[in-house]
Design an enzyme around this catalytic site. Structure first.
Site, PDB file in Angstrom:
ATOM      1  N   TYR A 150     -12.194   8.427 -14.066  1.00 19.52           N
ATOM      2  CA  TYR A 150     -12.303   7.381 -13.433  1.00 19.52           C
ATOM      3  C   TYR A 150     -12.978   6.263 -14.659  1.00 19.52           C
ATOM      4  CZ  TYR A 150     -13.520   3.853  -9.828  1.00 19.52           C
ATOM      5  OH  TYR A 150     -13.449   2.527  -9.259  1.00 19.52           O
TER       6      TYR A 150
ATOM      7  N   ASN B 296      -4.947  -3.701  -7.454  1.00 22.01           N
ATOM      8  CA  ASN B 296      -6.169  -3.218  -6.850  1.00 22.01           C
ATOM      9  C   ASN B 296      -6.106  -1.733  -6.426  1.00 22.01           C
ATOM     10  OD1 ASN B 296      -8.535  -3.573  -5.043  1.00 22.01           O
ATOM     11  ND2 ASN B 296      -6.925  -2.708  -3.448  1.00 22.01           N
TER      12      ASN B 296
ATOM     13  N   ASP C  59       0.911  -1.271  -0.056  1.00 19.96           N
ATOM     14  CA  ASP C  59      -0.194   0.054   0.060  1.00 19.96           C
ATOM     15  C   ASP C  59       0.897   1.251  -0.056  1.00 19.96           C
ATOM     16  OD1 ASP C  59      -2.998   0.261   0.526  1.00 19.96           O
ATOM     17  OD2 ASP C  59      -2.029   2.074   1.134  1.00 19.96           O
TER      18      ASP C  59
ATOM     19  N   LYS D  22     -11.003   2.985 -15.888  1.00 20.45           N
ATOM     20  CA  LYS D  22     -11.482   1.482 -15.799  1.00 20.45           C
ATOM     21  C   LYS D  22     -11.551   1.039 -17.153  1.00 20.45           C
ATOM     22  CE  LYS D  22     -11.115   1.659 -11.153  1.00 20.45           C
ATOM     23  NZ  LYS D  22     -10.171   0.688 -10.524  1.00 20.45           N
TER      24      LYS D  22
ATOM     25  N   THR E 184     -16.868   0.804   1.098  1.00 15.38           N
ATOM     26  CA  THR E 184     -15.315   1.013   1.605  1.00 15.38           C
ATOM     27  C   THR E 184     -15.188   2.650   1.484  1.00 15.38           C
ATOM     28  OG1 THR E 184     -14.293   1.545  -0.560  1.00 15.38           O
ATOM     29  CG2 THR E 184     -14.755  -0.698  -0.197  1.00 15.38           C
TER      30      THR E 184
HETATM   31  P1  NAP Z   1      -9.952   2.087  -0.579  1.00 17.53           P
HETATM   32  O1  NAP Z   1     -10.792   1.648   0.600  1.00 17.53           O
HETATM   33  O2  NAP Z   1      -9.568   3.537  -0.677  1.00 17.53           O
HETATM   34  O3  NAP Z   1      -8.636   1.271  -0.642  1.00 17.53           O
HETATM   35  C1  NAP Z   1      -7.560   1.722  -1.639  1.00 17.53           C
HETATM   36  C2  NAP Z   1      -6.242   1.545  -1.042  1.00 17.53           C
HETATM   37  O4  NAP Z   1      -5.256   1.769  -2.156  1.00 17.53           O
HETATM   38  C3  NAP Z   1      -5.934   2.545   0.054  1.00 17.53           C
HETATM   39  O5  NAP Z   1      -5.200   1.967   1.196  1.00 17.53           O
HETATM   40  C4  NAP Z   1      -5.087   3.582  -0.549  1.00 17.53           C
HETATM   41  O6  NAP Z   1      -4.342   4.422   0.209  1.00 17.53           O
HETATM   42  C5  NAP Z   1      -4.361   2.747  -1.500  1.00 17.53           C
HETATM   43  N1  NAP Z   1      -3.643   3.718  -2.586  1.00 17.53           N
HETATM   44  C6  NAP Z   1      -4.330   4.659  -3.188  1.00 17.53           C
HETATM   45  N2  NAP Z   1      -3.369   5.154  -4.042  1.00 17.53           N
HETATM   46  C7  NAP Z   1      -2.357   4.258  -4.011  1.00 17.53           C
HETATM   47  C8  NAP Z   1      -1.343   4.450  -4.845  1.00 17.53           C
HETATM   48  N3  NAP Z   1      -1.094   5.197  -5.662  1.00 17.53           N
HETATM   49  N4  NAP Z   1      -0.544   3.219  -4.624  1.00 17.53           N
HETATM   50  C9  NAP Z   1      -0.848   2.216  -3.818  1.00 17.53           C
HETATM   51  N5  NAP Z   1      -1.928   2.376  -3.022  1.00 17.53           N
HETATM   52  C10 NAP Z   1      -2.658   3.409  -3.137  1.00 17.53           C
HETATM   53  O7  NAP Z   1     -10.658   1.890  -1.743  1.00 17.53           O
HETATM   54  P2  NAP Z   1     -11.463   0.485  -2.405  1.00 17.53           P
HETATM   55  O8  NAP Z   1     -12.933   0.623  -2.538  1.00 17.53           O
HETATM   56  O9  NAP Z   1     -10.987  -0.651  -1.773  1.00 17.53           O
HETATM   57  O10 NAP Z   1     -10.991   0.363  -3.973  1.00 17.53           O
HETATM   58  C11 NAP Z   1     -10.029  -0.795  -4.523  1.00 17.53           C
HETATM   59  C12 NAP Z   1     -10.132  -0.671  -5.927  1.00 17.53           C
HETATM   60  O11 NAP Z   1     -11.534  -1.104  -6.292  1.00 17.53           O
HETATM   61  C13 NAP Z   1     -10.008   0.538  -6.617  1.00 17.53           C
HETATM   62  O12 NAP Z   1      -9.323   0.113  -7.865  1.00 17.53           O
HETATM   63  C14 NAP Z   1     -11.374   0.820  -7.112  1.00 17.53           C
HETATM   64  O13 NAP Z   1     -11.300   1.857  -8.144  1.00 17.53           O
HETATM   65  C15 NAP Z   1     -12.130  -0.476  -7.259  1.00 17.53           C
HETATM   66  N6  NAP Z   1     -13.471  -0.129  -7.128  1.00 17.53           N
HETATM   67  C16 NAP Z   1     -14.063   0.364  -5.867  1.00 17.53           C
HETATM   68  C17 NAP Z   1     -15.366   0.332  -5.605  1.00 17.53           C
HETATM   69  C18 NAP Z   1     -16.153   1.030  -4.717  1.00 17.53           C
HETATM   70  O14 NAP Z   1     -17.119   1.357  -4.799  1.00 17.53           O
HETATM   71  N7  NAP Z   1     -15.450   0.990  -3.533  1.00 17.53           N
HETATM   72  C19 NAP Z   1     -16.119   0.069  -6.881  1.00 17.53           C
HETATM   73  C20 NAP Z   1     -15.413  -0.358  -8.326  1.00 17.53           C
HETATM   74  C21 NAP Z   1     -13.917  -0.458  -8.065  1.00 17.53           C
HETATM   75  P3  NAP Z   1      -5.065   5.733   1.013  1.00 17.53           P
HETATM   76  O15 NAP Z   1      -6.205   5.307   2.012  1.00 17.53           O
HETATM   77  O16 NAP Z   1      -3.623   6.049   1.777  1.00 17.53           O
HETATM   78  O17 NAP Z   1      -5.274   6.621  -0.156  1.00 17.53           O
END
Ligand code: NAP
Length: 250
Positions: A156, A90, A37, A160, A191
């Site tokens: 975004y 991810n 991370d 994607k 999340t």
């Molecule tokens: P999240 O809870 O914000 O977790 C993402 C993690 O990635 C956080 O720990 C964040 O750190 C870290 N991060 C951010 N920028 C980074 C970088 N440049 N390098 C390494 N780590 C980094 O998000 P999530 O919802 O689990 O999302 C995970 C994936 O699922 C993403 O690709 C997102 O687009 C996708 N997704 C999410 C949803 C949704 O509704 N949640 C829906 C569809 C797809 P910080 O907290 O310090 O920023």
């Protein structure tokens, strides 16, 4: 025998949300997990949780938008565990919300750097390592917005869609070398990526976009990631799997 026994798996953005759920599940299923991370504190908390429950894991800090850091992450996997079998690309961000005609240029750059370039940089170094290990499985986290559009998130949506296309391209290239590459399309998942930016009222509206009328859970997404990462999906490559409470069926 557990589903991922003896497998080495790296997961980016594993300090929170979907990546964290996948890291916990993979460790529970016997994988040696590299929790990565950009945020060291969050990543190390996940590491401790895995160790407490008897799993095997290490933490490596990596900003996925930096090719050199992705190279170092893969090298860490090779040095620590002698190979790489599974990679989950991810890490991702939502980015600013604005119309395309008014979208902040630096916001566009940042979203594309992390969400799309980050997945490419990951695979750029993961694939050579997997070839050395005799094959592997890569799971790229796209979104329902890798398949359809929405307003106010052009960066975004574009990033994607790019992940889905890049996944297909790489899958075709390595299909006969025992490397499978798939992407998944989560609907809106409960999340911090979502809950940190949306008001409770807006979250209600977002829930209603799904026929199941709720947000998804990170664990429900992790179950699909596990399937694609494991040999249970041995004939699956180049695919895009929604996990979206029916969103894309409408
Ligand atoms: P999240 O809870 O914000 O977790 C993402 C993690 O990635 C956080 O720990 C964040 O750190 C870290 N991060 C951010 N920028 C980074 C970088 N440049 N390098 C390494 N780590 C980094 O998000 P999530 O919802 O689990 O999302 C995970 C994936 O699922 C993403 O690709 C997102 O687009 C996708 N997704 C999410 C949803 C949704 O509704 N949640 C829906 C569809 C797809 P910080 O907290 O310090 O920023």
């Amino acid at each position: 025998m557990k589903t991922l026994s003896n497998k080495v798996a790296l997961i980016t953005g594993a300090g929170s949300g979907i990546g964290k759920a996948a890291a916990l599940l993979f460790a529970n299923q016997g994988a040696k997990v590299i929790v990565s991370d950009i945020h060291e504190g969050h990543g190390k908390e996940v590491l401790e949780e895995i160790k407490k429950s008897g799993g095997e894991a290490s933490f490596f800090k990596c900003d996925t938008s930096q090719a050199k850091e992705q190279e170092a992450l893969v090298q860490f996997a090779m040095d620590t565990y002698g190979g790489l079998d599974i990679a989950v690309n991810n890490a991702g961000i939502g980015g600013p919300l604005a119309l395309t005609g008014e979208y902040p240029l630096d916001g566009w750059q940042k979203v594309v750097d992390i969400n799309l370039n980050g997945v490419f940089y990951g695979m750029r170094f993961q694939i050579p390592a997997m070839l050395k290990s005799g094959g592997g499985s890569i799971v790229n986290i796209a979104s329902i917005l890798g398949n359809v559009g929405t307003r106010f998130s052009p960066a975004y949506v574009a990033s994607k869609h790019g992940v889905v296309g890049l996944t297909k391209a790489a899958a075709l290239e390595y299909a006969n070398q025992n490397i499978r590459v798939n992407s998944i399309g989560p609907g809106y998942i409960n999340t911090p990526l979502l809950t940190n930016v949306l008001e409770p009222e807006t979250i209600k509206q977002v829930e209603s976009l799904h026929p199941m009328n709720r947000l998804g859970k990170s664990e429900e997404v992790a179950d699909l990631i596990l399937f694609l990462a494991s040999s249970n999906s041995s004939f699956v490559t180049g695919s895009y799997y929604p996990v979206d409470g029916g969103y894309l069926a409408q």
